[in-house]
Structure formats: structure tokens, C-alpha cells
Write an enzyme that holds these catalytic residues in place. Structure first.
Site, mmCIF file in Angstrom:
data_model
loop_
_atom_site.group_PDB
_atom_site.id
_atom_site.type_symbol
_atom_site.label_atom_id
_atom_site.label_comp_id
_atom_site.label_asym_id
_atom_site.label_seq_id
_atom_site.Cartn_x
_atom_site.Cartn_y
_atom_site.Cartn_z
ATOM 1 N N ARG A 1 2.823 7.075 -8.317
ATOM 2 C CA ARG A 1 3.345 7.668 -9.549
ATOM 3 C C ARG A 1 2.342 8.627 -10.194
ATOM 4 N NH1 ARG A 1 4.781 3.030 -13.109
ATOM 5 N NH2 ARG A 1 2.563 3.078 -13.539
ATOM 6 N N ASP B 1 -3.333 -1.396 -12.784
ATOM 7 C CA ASP B 1 -3.811 -0.901 -14.065
ATOM 8 C C ASP B 1 -3.264 -1.694 -15.260
ATOM 9 O OD1 ASP B 1 -5.183 1.608 -15.279
ATOM 10 O OD2 ASP B 1 -3.303 1.451 -16.377
ATOM 11 N N GLY C 1 3.485 -4.670 -9.736
ATOM 12 C CA GLY C 1 4.138 -4.522 -8.431
ATOM 13 C C GLY C 1 3.434 -5.343 -7.370
ATOM 14 N N ARG D 1 7.833 -8.746 -15.112
ATOM 15 C CA ARG D 1 7.439 -8.028 -16.323
ATOM 16 C C ARG D 1 7.519 -8.998 -17.507
ATOM 17 N NH1 ARG D 1 6.755 -2.941 -15.016
ATOM 18 N NH2 ARG D 1 7.978 -1.988 -13.356
ATOM 19 N N THR E 1 -2.932 -3.216 -5.721
ATOM 20 C CA THR E 1 -1.942 -2.156 -5.901
ATOM 21 C C THR E 1 -1.944 -1.254 -4.679
ATOM 22 O OG1 THR E 1 -1.425 -0.130 -7.132
ATOM 23 C CG2 THR E 1 -3.682 -0.920 -7.296
ATOM 24 N N ASP F 1 -1.138 1.784 -4.600
ATOM 25 C CA ASP F 1 -1.432 3.177 -4.962
ATOM 26 C C ASP F 1 -2.901 3.566 -4.802
ATOM 27 O OD1 ASP F 1 1.217 3.454 -5.583
ATOM 28 O OD2 ASP F 1 0.953 3.376 -7.749
ATOM 29 N N ASP G 1 -5.252 3.482 -6.952
ATOM 30 C CA ASP G 1 -5.584 4.366 -8.069
ATOM 31 C C ASP G 1 -6.534 3.766 -9.101
ATOM 32 O OD1 ASP G 1 -3.783 2.494 -8.993
ATOM 33 O OD2 ASP G 1 -2.533 3.919 -10.090
ATOM 34 N N ARG H 1 -5.179 -17.166 -1.768
ATOM 35 C CA ARG H 1 -5.786 -18.172 -0.883
ATOM 36 C C ARG H 1 -7.296 -18.204 -1.057
ATOM 37 N NH1 ARG H 1 -8.113 -17.487 4.219
ATOM 38 N NH2 ARG H 1 -7.941 -19.257 5.666
#
Length: 326
Positions: A175, A106, A14, A75, A129, A131, A133, A24
Site C-alpha cells: 500500500r 506498523d 494482516g 481489527r 508484515t 510489505d 515496510d 512457537r
């Protein structure tokens, strides 16, 4: 492998605000240190199909302020197969790429770890990311911008919630992790956050209704992580309609709104620092590590730790939100 002369850079998974700042920084730091740079388009897919272009310093001019990623992302089922990874490695050899810098979450770092193991390629990961996470870093590229986007949206929703005396469930991304929901709730002055980390411990809705939703309040806002574990905002709205029909409930799902936008100063700075650090790591002979930031210092986190270990939620933050929601 011998001396590194050429590095490849790709963004995968994502998109996250600040990825361009990282591209950069990696490009310019590599050139500054006498290395050649190849930009790989559409993540691992471009590595498999050979969508690779040499990058000069001008290729990354005027991109630090842009959201998304100029290298695109996609993907790639092929890369999940040994044949696909072999094709990717052959394209690296053909282009003279000695090492890889991968910006992503991840799944992206997992792909880098497998490629590094199979073909002895030095790989460095940057945590890109929203998230937040990934284990081993206090923050990830894109998280701060996404948090500010959530804050702006919830501030606007609050106006409507108050005017109509409603209970709003606002669904945010995350998620498997509740960092956006929890910190977004604290920053926006929300009454509660429903996050996947605590879903097995307590009935978070029941606890919120008992503790957080006072009769003295004309409206309430609850942030819900979009996780399958929590069931998302619609799940909780249905529960309230069935179990507590006295409340006027509404749902707002922020969705991909959270991914876009100009990166904040914080995200631009950490992306720049991490990008430079990735080149320094390669020059030092590091391999198969993620660049992290802990206590405002650059750290090297082995891929195995960054991927396999769950990043814990600070329970003190949960208490902060609980105390301030009365």
C-alpha cells in the site's frame, strides 16, 4: 515493573507467513527461560475481551510450517480508545501478564507503543508484515514467502503473455511501499515496476513505454503496487487503452493469494531468531523496541523509529531492473 514472570503474545494486523514460527519461538524460548506464557487470541480484540489461554510447549507443536496465525487476528476499534486500552490492561493484570510480545506491522506496533506509554508495560514488537515496510530491519516476517508467491504467479502469467503477445499489468500488495513490486519484478524478469515511492517524481507509465517496451519484445509484464498513490493496475491498464491503443492489455490482481502459504525456510529462520531475541530483550530489561535484523545480526529498534521513519527503497535496485529490461 518488577521481575517478569509471565508474558503475553498476540498477532495483529494482516496475517503473514512465518507468524506461527514466531509464536512457537516466543513460547518455547519463554518456557526455556522459566517464564509462563499466555496466548492472546484475535490480537488486541482478545486483550480487550479477555480471550486469553495459557500456552505450554505442546500448544505450538507442528505449527512452524503453517501459514496464517493460530492466534488469529482481528481489527479492534475498542483498543483505539482509552477505555478499551484500560480494559486490555486490566485483563493483563487479571491474567498476571507482566510483558507483551506483539507480532505485526506498523499499526500493531503503534498500539503496543501507546499501551506501553499509558500503563508502563514492557512491550516487544516483532515485524510481521509481507510489505517489508518497517524501518530498522532488512526484512520482515512474511516478506520472503510473499515474494516467492509473486514470483511463482508471474512465471505462470509470463507463459500466457508470451503466447498471446500481450502487455500484462500484475498488481501486488504494498500500500505504501514498493518492495514487493520492485524485487518481484527483478526476480521474475519483468520489464518494469510501478511503485508509490517514485510516483511524484516521474510519469512511470510514460517512462516504461519509452524505455522498457521495445518492439523487439512480443510481450511485457509490469508489476504495480496496489497503492492509492499509484492507482493500481486497473488505472494503468485504462491509461494504456486510451493513450497507447496499439497494445493488447490484460490485468491480474494477485490480492490475498500473496498472504497465504507455507513460509519459506528464510521466513521460518528469521521468525525463530526474532522470537528468541524478543525473550532475551525482555530478560535484559529492554522495553518498547522492535526486534530487527540488519546485516544478519539481531538489533533492537525503538518503536518510535520503527513506526515514524520511512524505510527507503534502494535506488540501485531500480537501476538494476531498468538495465535488465531492455
Amino acid at each position: 515493573m518488577g521481575t517478569i514472570k509471565c508474558i503475553g503474545i498476540l498477532t495483529s494486523g494482516g496475517d503473514a507467513p512465518g507468524m506461527n514460527a514466531a509464536i512457537r519461538a516466543v513460547t518455547r524460548s519463554a518456557i526455556y527461560n522459566g517464564l509462563q506464557v499466555k496466548g492472546i487470541y484475535r490480537g488486541y480484540k482478545g486483550l480487550v475481551t479477555g480471550e486469553i489461554q495459557e500456552f505450554k510447549t505442546q500448544n505450538v507443536s507442528n505449527i512452524i510450517q503453517l501459514g496464517g496465525t493460530i492466534l488469529k487476528t482481528a481489527r479492534c476499534k475498542e483498543f483505539k480508545t482509552p477505555e478499551g486500552r484500560k480494559a486490555a490492561y486490566e485483563n493483563m493484570q487479571k491474567e498476571g501478564i507482566d510483558a507483551l510480545v506483539v507480532i505485526g506491522g506498523d499499526g500493531s506496533l503503534t498500539g503496543a507503543r501507546i499501551l506501553a506509554q499509558e500503563f508502563d508495560v514492557p512491550c516487544i514488537g516483532l515485524p510481521g508484515t509481507i510489505d517489508n515496510d518497517l524501518y530498522g530491519t532488512d526484512t520482515t516476517i512474511g516478506y520472503d514467502t510473499a515474494l516467492n508467491t509473486i514470483l511463482d504467479a508471474v512465471d505462470k502469467i509470463r507463459d500466457t503473455a508470451t503466447s498471446h503477445e500481450r502487455l500484462f499489468f500484475v498488481e501486488v500488495m504494498g500500500r505504501d511501499a514498493g518492495f514487493l513490486a520492485l524485487n518481484g519484478a527483478i526476480a521474475a524478469g519483468a520489464e518494469a515496476a510501478i511503485i508509490p515511492e517514485f510516483n511524484t517524481e516521474v510519469d512511470q507509465l510514460e517512462e516504461f513505454i519509452k524505455n522498457g517496451f521495445r518492439k523487439s519484445k512480443s510481450s511485457s509484464i509490469v508489476l504495480v503496487a496496489e497503492s492509492e498513490i499509484t492507482g493500481g493496475a486497473m488505472h494503468y491498464a485504462e491509461r494504456v487503452k486510451n493513450e497507447y491503443p496499439q497494445y493488447d492489455v490484460r490485468v491480474t490482481i494477485l490480492g490475498h493469494l500473496q498472504r497465504g502459504g507455507r513460509p519459506t525456510a528464510h521466513d521460518r529462520i528469521i521468525a525463530s531468531r526474532m522470537g528468541v531475541a524478543s525473550i532475551q530483550a525482555l530478560l535484559e530489561g529492554q522495553r518498547n523496541v522492535m526486534i530487527g535484523i540488519e546485516n544478519d545480526k539481531i538489533v533492537y529498534v525503538p518503536f518510535t523509529k520503527a513506526i515514524k521513519n520511512d524505510k527507503p527503497i534502494d535506488r540501485e535496485l531500480v537501476n538494476v531492473l531498468k538495465e535488465l529490461s531492455i
